[in-house]
Design a protein around this motif. Sequence first.
Motif, PDB file in Angstrom:
ATOM      1  N   GLU A 118       6.116   9.425  17.353  1.00  0.00           N
ATOM      2  CA  GLU A 118       5.538  10.624  16.722  1.00  0.00           C
ATOM      3  C   GLU A 118       4.164  10.318  16.124  1.00  0.00           C
ATOM      4  N   LEU A 119       4.058   9.191  15.408  1.00  0.00           N
ATOM      5  CA  LEU A 119       2.778   8.821  14.796  1.00  0.00           C
ATOM      6  C   LEU A 119       1.740   8.458  15.860  1.00  0.00           C
ATOM      7  N   ARG A 120       2.186   7.798  16.934  1.00  0.00           N
ATOM      8  CA  ARG A 120       1.251   7.431  18.010  1.00  0.00           C
ATOM      9  C   ARG A 120       0.610   8.692  18.616  1.00  0.00           C
ATOM     10  N   ALA A 121       1.445   9.686  18.900  1.00  0.00           N
ATOM     11  CA  ALA A 121       0.913  10.915  19.491  1.00  0.00           C
ATOM     12  C   ALA A 121      -0.083  11.591  18.545  1.00  0.00           C
ATOM     13  N   GLU A 122       0.252  11.592  17.264  1.00  0.00           N
ATOM     14  CA  GLU A 122      -0.634  12.208  16.269  1.00  0.00           C
ATOM     15  C   GLU A 122      -1.978  11.477  16.200  1.00  0.00           C
ATOM     16  N   VAL A 138       0.502   1.202  15.468  1.00  0.00           N
ATOM     17  CA  VAL A 138       0.511   2.533  14.862  1.00  0.00           C
ATOM     18  C   VAL A 138       0.173   2.445  13.377  1.00  0.00           C
ATOM     19  N   ILE A 139       0.749   1.443  12.686  1.00  0.00           N
ATOM     20  CA  ILE A 139       0.486   1.314  11.246  1.00  0.00           C
ATOM     21  C   ILE A 139      -0.980   0.984  11.003  1.00  0.00           C
ATOM     22  N   ALA A 140      -1.554   0.093  11.816  1.00  0.00           N
ATOM     23  CA  ALA A 140      -2.962  -0.276  11.637  1.00  0.00           C
ATOM     24  C   ALA A 140      -3.864   0.944  11.759  1.00  0.00           C
ATOM     25  N   HIS A 141      -3.635   1.763  12.792  1.00  0.00           N
ATOM     26  CA  HIS A 141      -4.455   2.959  12.974  1.00  0.00           C
ATOM     27  C   HIS A 141      -4.212   3.982  11.866  1.00  0.00           C
ATOM     28  N   LEU A 142      -2.947   4.076  11.406  1.00  0.00           N
ATOM     29  CA  LEU A 142      -2.641   5.023  10.333  1.00  0.00           C
ATOM     30  C   LEU A 142      -3.359   4.640   9.039  1.00  0.00           C
ATOM     31  N   VAL A 143      -3.347   3.349   8.703  1.00  0.00           N
ATOM     32  CA  VAL A 143      -4.059   2.893   7.512  1.00  0.00           C
ATOM     33  C   VAL A 143      -5.558   3.176   7.660  1.00  0.00           C
ATOM     34  N   ASP A 144      -6.104   2.918   8.849  1.00  0.00           N
ATOM     35  CA  ASP A 144      -7.520   3.184   9.084  1.00  0.00           C
ATOM     36  C   ASP A 144      -7.826   4.675   8.902  1.00  0.00           C
ATOM     37  N   HIS A 145      -6.956   5.512   9.453  1.00  0.00           N
ATOM     38  CA  HIS A 145      -7.168   6.962   9.355  1.00  0.00           C
ATOM     39  C   HIS A 145      -7.158   7.443   7.901  1.00  0.00           C
ATOM     40  N   LEU A 146      -6.307   6.811   7.079  1.00  0.00           N
ATOM     41  CA  LEU A 146      -6.173   7.230   5.680  1.00  0.00           C
ATOM     42  C   LEU A 146      -7.147   6.515   4.750  1.00  0.00           C
ATOM     43  N   TYR A 147      -7.894   5.561   5.277  1.00  0.00           N
ATOM     44  CA  TYR A 147      -8.780   4.750   4.428  1.00  0.00           C
ATOM     45  C   TYR A 147      -9.989   5.568   3.954  1.00  0.00           C
ATOM     46  N   ASP A 148     -10.214   5.496   2.638  1.00  0.00           N
ATOM     47  CA  ASP A 148     -11.354   6.216   2.058  1.00  0.00           C
ATOM     48  C   ASP A 148     -12.001   5.352   0.985  1.00  0.00           C
ATOM     49  N   LEU A 151      -8.311   0.222  -0.046  1.00  0.00           N
ATOM     50  CA  LEU A 151      -7.245  -0.220   0.856  1.00  0.00           C
ATOM     51  C   LEU A 151      -5.870  -0.033   0.232  1.00  0.00           C
ATOM     52  N   PHE A 152      -5.753  -0.327  -1.056  1.00  0.00           N
ATOM     53  CA  PHE A 152      -4.458  -0.199  -1.732  1.00  0.00           C
ATOM     54  C   PHE A 152      -3.964   1.245  -1.644  1.00  0.00           C
ATOM     55  N   ASP A 153      -4.854   2.179  -1.887  1.00  0.00           N
ATOM     56  CA  ASP A 153      -4.485   3.590  -1.808  1.00  0.00           C
ATOM     57  C   ASP A 153      -4.117   3.978  -0.380  1.00  0.00           C
ATOM     58  N   ALA A 154      -4.853   3.486   0.604  1.00  0.00           N
ATOM     59  CA  ALA A 154      -4.575   3.824   2.006  1.00  0.00           C
ATOM     60  C   ALA A 154      -3.215   3.311   2.445  1.00  0.00           C
ATOM     61  N   VAL A 155      -2.862   2.092   2.020  1.00  0.00           N
ATOM     62  CA  VAL A 155      -1.561   1.535   2.403  1.00  0.00           C
ATOM     63  C   VAL A 155      -0.441   2.326   1.735  1.00  0.00           C
ATOM     64  N   LYS A 156      -0.605   2.676   0.467  1.00  0.00           N
ATOM     65  CA  LYS A 156       0.430   3.465  -0.212  1.00  0.00           C
ATOM     66  C   LYS A 156       0.649   4.794   0.507  1.00  0.00           C
ATOM     67  N   ARG A 157      -0.427   5.455   0.869  1.00  0.00           N
ATOM     68  CA  ARG A 157      -0.302   6.738   1.552  1.00  0.00           C
ATOM     69  C   ARG A 157       0.310   6.566   2.941  1.00  0.00           C
ATOM     70  N   ALA A 158      -0.014   5.457   3.594  1.00  0.00           N
ATOM     71  CA  ALA A 158       0.548   5.205   4.930  1.00  0.00           C
ATOM     72  C   ALA A 158       2.055   4.967   4.858  1.00  0.00           C
ATOM     73  N   THR A 159       2.506   4.216   3.871  1.00  0.00           N
ATOM     74  CA  THR A 159       3.939   3.914   3.790  1.00  0.00           C
ATOM     75  C   THR A 159       4.781   5.176   3.598  1.00  0.00           C
TER      76      THR A 159
END
Length: 626
Positions: A118-122, A138-148, A151-159
Amino acid sequence: MCGIVGATSQRNIVPILIEGLKRLEYRGYDSCGVAVHQDGGPRRARSTSRVAELEAQVAQDGVAGYTGIAHTRWATHGAPAVHNAHPHFSHGTGADAYTARPARIALVHNGIIENHDELRAELQAKGYTFASQTDTEVIAHLVDHLYDGDLFDAVKRATLRLRGAYAIAVFCRDEPHRVVGAREGSPLVLGVGAADAGENFLASDAMALAGVTDQIVYLEEGDVVDLQLGRYWIESRTASAPHDRYERVERPVRTVLAHTGAAELGPYRHYMQKEIFEQPRAIADTLDAVQSITPELFGDGAYSVFKDVEQVLILACGTSYYAGSTAKYWLESIAKIPTSVEIASEYRYRESVPHPRTLVVTITQSGETADTLAALKHARSLGMPHTLTVCNVATSAMVRECKLAYITRAGVEIGVASTKAFTTQLVGLFLLTLALAQVRGRLSDEEEAAHLKALRHLPVALQAVLALEPQVIAWAEDFARKENALFLGRGLHYPIALEGALKLKEISYIHAEAYPAGELKHGPLALVTDQMPVVTVAPNDTLLEKLKSNMQEVRARGGELYVFADADTRIESEPGVHVIRMPEHYGQLSPILHVVPLQLLAYHTACARGTDVDKPRNLAKSVTVE
């Protein structure tokens, strides 16, 4: 299984990362890799060979840095290939993905992400390109997508988007000297470095940090940890925080004297052989503090728990499951307590009938076995609060999760095929049987004294069994030419036959099955020919005459019998019947003696076939995924 090491420091941490991977090699892996922050971004080296080859590659390529992560991978999603090996990078989307600019995110991961499709397709819809078949990318790309920018905030949002089990370590191109880790259902520890060095570490196992730091923080479910120079902090989704929010938490720092996996082989060819011969000492150490039978051997409050329970439920996997299956015979015959044994990976996926006065016993060598941990939590959720573990690692997640524990003292077991961990588990389970029998009024003083005497004699008795090795080697030469084998046992020794078959298939790749000997005529006898060796465990117990009849069924069909027989069984060698005489009959503890020659048979057969004994194909030591 998979191993993680990470660090941020003011010195080149590549040697630390590589050494950490070496200490985790015993778990088993298909590929390995390392990534560091170098020349303005992540730089990595990956290999489908051993860590030693990765070390040479890193040295040749000049990979060095102050911040980095490393990984050993046991393949789940995607074949064991370099493009699937960790660490995984994310280059972002748009212009950033198509320029020579370094990748932004580097990440390693243990566990399985169940919603990765599901995450890959998104993420593909957002423009991300995938270079591997792994769920990790998938996790690496998700963290990158959420990164602003944080990094700590991006990982929390990704999890918050991940379903499944994970332990991850991440660093970012734009934030040197920072590593972020997170865990849910897979172990991860924080290593606190010396204050003057200003460094901190992450690892999937404290053993990976042996020699680097002994100050360990065991991260708990839902924790996210931020490592920087000279400081760290942890946030978690706690009960007092909203589901989608994290709050600051404190976790205790423990001094852990982790044993190194880099033990010397000494005169032995393989670690498995060494560990087989360490069993007398391992059992002696496991019994070292046992002066009498008392519930307190299992922890404070054990007496009240044992007094309350009416039945036992054992949860375990693999070899530990066979230890539990053996213990069922002891618990029901000595303690007179109803006992069921469940394969942990199956237990939580079926409807069962819970009983609140059940003692839930988990058995695990590492204390990190994902299926067993999940089964324990399921049992608790059904309203069974009395929990106890028999485990070889005092600092493991299983010991922390259970109210009571018996810590075996097998020491580090490096060979993937368990040997000394199994026999020490049996010792711990026998002690549990005696303690429950005592509380239930089923153990007299005379019986307690007799059982303790037998337990203390085990190391000497095992030495006599190990002296049979030359005879077992002769059998192994015959077995090495076979492709199938059958193992037979009855009663208390049927689980030992199962364990013997498992050992042979694990490391020699010979197809082996085990049956209760009385079941031969209900199907397996169809397989018996002169090309099917039939290994028989033949103690001098009440089922001996029945077992002899089953052996005659094999001989009547031309089968070749290989019998481990107690001295007074009157089973003699003859054409088609090969006998190795066990030194003595050992009553209820006989399974602990009879399993040792089966271990030796598997080991020497594997040697004769030239397989990788300590690291059999497709297997891992600590199974931390479902």
